[in-house]
Enzyme design. Structure first.
Site, PDB file in Angstrom:
ATOM      1  N   TYR A 143       0.825  -1.222   0.000  1.00  0.00           N
ATOM      2  CA  TYR A 143       0.000   0.000   0.000  1.00  0.00           C
ATOM      3  C   TYR A 143       0.854   1.266   0.000  1.00  0.00           C
ATOM      4  CZ  TYR A 143      -4.133  -2.822   0.232  1.00  0.00           C
ATOM      5  OH  TYR A 143      -5.113  -3.721  -0.096  1.00  0.00           O
TER       6      TYR A 143
ATOM      7  N   CYS B 144      -6.155   2.532  12.550  1.00  0.00           N
ATOM      8  CA  CYS B 144      -5.468   1.752  13.582  1.00  0.00           C
ATOM      9  C   CYS B 144      -6.171   0.402  13.724  1.00  0.00           C
ATOM     10  CB  CYS B 144      -5.465   2.506  14.913  1.00  0.00           C
ATOM     11  SG  CYS B 144      -4.776   1.515  16.261  1.00  0.00           S
TER      12      CYS B 144
ATOM     13  N   GLY C 233     -16.466   1.474 -15.724  1.00  0.00           N
ATOM     14  CA  GLY C 233     -15.115   0.955 -15.513  1.00  0.00           C
ATOM     15  C   GLY C 233     -14.984  -0.069 -14.416  1.00  0.00           C
TER      16      GLY C 233
ATOM     17  N   ALA D 109     -13.073   5.156 -20.878  1.00  0.00           N
ATOM     18  CA  ALA D 109     -13.925   5.983 -20.012  1.00  0.00           C
ATOM     19  C   ALA D 109     -13.704   7.469 -20.265  1.00  0.00           C
ATOM     20  CB  ALA D 109     -13.643   5.651 -18.545  1.00  0.00           C
TER      21      ALA D 109
ATOM     22  N   ASN E 160     -13.209   2.593  -5.919  1.00  0.00           N
ATOM     23  CA  ASN E 160     -11.793   2.982  -5.951  1.00  0.00           C
ATOM     24  C   ASN E 160     -11.370   3.604  -4.624  1.00  0.00           C
ATOM     25  OD1 ASN E 160     -11.916   2.126  -8.556  1.00  0.00           O
ATOM     26  ND2 ASN E 160     -12.028   4.171  -9.453  1.00  0.00           N
TER      27      ASN E 160
ATOM     28  N   CYS F 206      -5.178   5.786  20.451  1.00  0.00           N
ATOM     29  CA  CYS F 206      -5.085   4.790  21.540  1.00  0.00           C
ATOM     30  C   CYS F 206      -3.668   4.639  22.103  1.00  0.00           C
ATOM     31  CB  CYS F 206      -5.620   3.433  21.084  1.00  0.00           C
ATOM     32  SG  CYS F 206      -4.573   2.557  19.905  1.00  0.00           S
TER      33      CYS F 206
ATOM     34  N   HIS G 104     -15.106   1.034  -0.707  1.00  0.00           N
ATOM     35  CA  HIS G 104     -13.946   0.187  -0.375  1.00  0.00           C
ATOM     36  C   HIS G 104     -12.876   0.953   0.386  1.00  0.00           C
ATOM     37  CE1 HIS G 104     -14.911  -2.989  -3.728  1.00  0.00           C
ATOM     38  NE2 HIS G 104     -15.728  -3.057  -2.697  1.00  0.00           N
TER      39      HIS G 104
HETATM   40  P1  OAD Z   1     -11.169  -4.615 -12.271  1.00  0.00           P
HETATM   41  O1  OAD Z   1      -9.696  -4.501 -12.509  1.00  0.00           O
HETATM   42  O2  OAD Z   1     -11.699  -5.916 -11.835  1.00  0.00           O
HETATM   43  O3  OAD Z   1     -11.947  -4.199 -13.600  1.00  0.00           O
HETATM   44  C1  OAD Z   1     -11.632  -3.029 -14.288  1.00  0.00           C
HETATM   45  C2  OAD Z   1     -12.619  -2.857 -15.425  1.00  0.00           C
HETATM   46  O4  OAD Z   1     -12.337  -1.629 -16.076  1.00  0.00           O
HETATM   47  C3  OAD Z   1     -12.541  -3.943 -16.506  1.00  0.00           C
HETATM   48  O5  OAD Z   1     -13.850  -4.377 -16.835  1.00  0.00           O
HETATM   49  C4  OAD Z   1     -11.876  -3.241 -17.699  1.00  0.00           C
HETATM   50  O6  OAD Z   1     -12.362  -3.719 -18.952  1.00  0.00           O
HETATM   51  C5  OAD Z   1     -12.329  -1.813 -17.477  1.00  0.00           C
HETATM   52  N1  OAD Z   1     -11.406  -0.815 -18.031  1.00  0.00           N
HETATM   53  C6  OAD Z   1     -10.061  -0.853 -18.103  1.00  0.00           C
HETATM   54  N2  OAD Z   1      -9.576   0.266 -18.649  1.00  0.00           N
HETATM   55  C7  OAD Z   1     -10.647   1.055 -18.931  1.00  0.00           C
HETATM   56  C8  OAD Z   1     -10.818   2.328 -19.533  1.00  0.00           C
HETATM   57  N3  OAD Z   1      -9.788   3.052 -19.927  1.00  0.00           N
HETATM   58  N4  OAD Z   1     -12.078   2.804 -19.669  1.00  0.00           N
HETATM   59  C9  OAD Z   1     -13.157   2.079 -19.256  1.00  0.00           C
HETATM   60  N5  OAD Z   1     -13.053   0.869 -18.691  1.00  0.00           N
HETATM   61  C10 OAD Z   1     -11.820   0.359 -18.539  1.00  0.00           C
HETATM   62  O7  OAD Z   1     -11.563  -3.451 -11.262  1.00  0.00           O
HETATM   63  P2  OAD Z   1     -12.900  -3.260 -10.385  1.00  0.00           P
HETATM   64  O8  OAD Z   1     -14.066  -3.876 -11.061  1.00  0.00           O
HETATM   65  O9  OAD Z   1     -12.968  -1.839 -10.000  1.00  0.00           O
HETATM   66  O10 OAD Z   1     -11.322  -4.244  -4.289  1.00  0.00           O
HETATM   67  O11 OAD Z   1     -12.523  -4.122  -9.131  1.00  0.00           O
HETATM   68  C11 OAD Z   1     -13.407  -4.189  -8.051  1.00  0.00           C
HETATM   69  C12 OAD Z   1     -12.644  -4.393  -6.784  1.00  0.00           C
HETATM   70  O12 OAD Z   1     -11.775  -5.519  -6.922  1.00  0.00           O
HETATM   71  C13 OAD Z   1     -11.699  -3.257  -6.419  1.00  0.00           C
HETATM   72  O13 OAD Z   1     -12.349  -2.212  -5.750  1.00  0.00           O
HETATM   73  C14 OAD Z   1     -10.703  -3.934  -5.550  1.00  0.00           C
HETATM   74  C15 OAD Z   1     -10.467  -5.162  -6.391  1.00  0.00           C
HETATM   75  O14 OAD Z   1      -9.957  -6.261  -5.754  1.00  0.00           O
HETATM   76  C16 OAD Z   1     -10.577  -4.330  -3.181  1.00  0.00           C
HETATM   77  O15 OAD Z   1      -9.370  -4.151  -3.169  1.00  0.00           O
HETATM   78  C17 OAD Z   1     -11.369  -4.679  -1.963  1.00  0.00           C
END
Ligand code: OAD
Length: 231
Positions: free
Chosen positions: A52, A113, A172, A216, A88, A135, A105
């Site tokens: 991170y 903490c 996205g 996007a 995000n 704490c 998220h």
């Molecule tokens: P993903 O990486 O699973 O999916 C990203 C999506 O964005 C995919 O469907 C791509 O096709 C699309 N994409 C990529 N580039 C793009 C662009 N330029 N314009 C439009 N779309 C685009 O990410 P998330 O679905 O956000 O959680 O993932 C969900 C959660 O899984 C995250 O919040 C995170 C991850 O593990 C945690 O860490 C708890």
């Protein structure tokens, strides 16, 4: 018109922040069980903090793109009638001017903490030595990020907003992480119109009424202009 927008990593991809599941995505390079679960943190907190900390460095250099800017413009017109819910942990919606962002998220630029759950804005490197101001204990510094196995934040407000929406728009996101991945099905069941904006069809593409595919930074601004033109 009340609009519920859900954003995912794809909205920030063109700002240089990696997505998770695409080719070269974060989860192709790191084992999420090791860096994004409470068990992983318990096993190896240094590994998790390093992961991170690197993401905090990337975030510091990232700028919002045209998709973030367009959503901020939509909020400026709709006010409380736009509910912007993001998966995000970056702050690019805020950097673009959005004021009402719901981070289901959590947020990378906030430290929590592990001992007392106190949170504070923080972009410095997470360390084992840091002492919690609330704490007084050391060793508990973790990012205020929801890990797998933990409950997403603000779910009551999110469910309320979804129920009141006239339009649900997903931008996205791969549609593979619940509960966010289930919002479109809930919206459909409540008779709410649904729209997907993504680079390519997501896992849930078949559920959406309207589908707009492309980067996007191009598709989201065009969609916002269309919505504003119809008002
Ligand atoms: P993903 O990486 O699973 O999916 C990203 C999506 O964005 C995919 O469907 C791509 O096709 C699309 N994409 C990529 N580039 C793009 C662009 N330029 N314009 C439009 N779309 C685009 O990410 P998330 O679905 O956000 O959680 O993932 C969900 C959660 O899984 C995250 O919040 C995170 C991850 O593990 C945690 O860490 C708890």
């Amino acid at each position: 018109m009340r609009i519920f927008v859900l954003t995912g990593a794809g909205v920030s991809a063109e700002s240089g922040l990696g997505t998770f599941r695409d080719k070269d995505g974060v989860w192709t390079k790191y084992d999420l069980n090791e860096v994004a679960t409470p068990e992983g943190f318990a096993r190896n907190p240094a590994l998790v903090r390093d992961f991170y900390n690197a993401r905090r460095v990337n975030l510091a250099g990232a700028e919002p793109n045209a998709a973030h800017v367009a959503l901020a413009r939509l909020e400026a017109v709709l006010g409380d009638d736009l509910f912007l819910c993001t998966q995000n942990v970056d702050d690019l919606h805020e950097k673009a001017g959005s004021r009402r962002v719901i981070h289901m998220h959590g947020e990378l630029a906030v430290t929590r903490c592990h001992h007392c759950q106190a949170t504070r804005p923080d972009v410095a490197a997470l360390t084992a030595e840091a002492v919690c101001e609330a704490c007084g204990r050391a060793g508990g510094a973790r990012p205020h990020v929801v890990w797998f196995g933990e409950t997403p934040l603000y779910m009551d407000a999110i469910e309320d907003a979804l129920a009141q929406a006239d339009l649900f728009v997903s931008i996205g996101t791969s549609g593979s992480v619940y509960p966010a991945a289930g919002f479109v099905t809930e919206a459909r069941a409540m008779g709410i119109a649904t729209c997907e904006i993504n680079l390519e069809p997501s896992a849930n593409a078949y559920v959406f009424d309207e589908k707009l595919y492309g980067p996007a930074s191009e598709v989201a601004p065009a969609w916002v202009e269309k919505i504003l033109g119809e008002m």
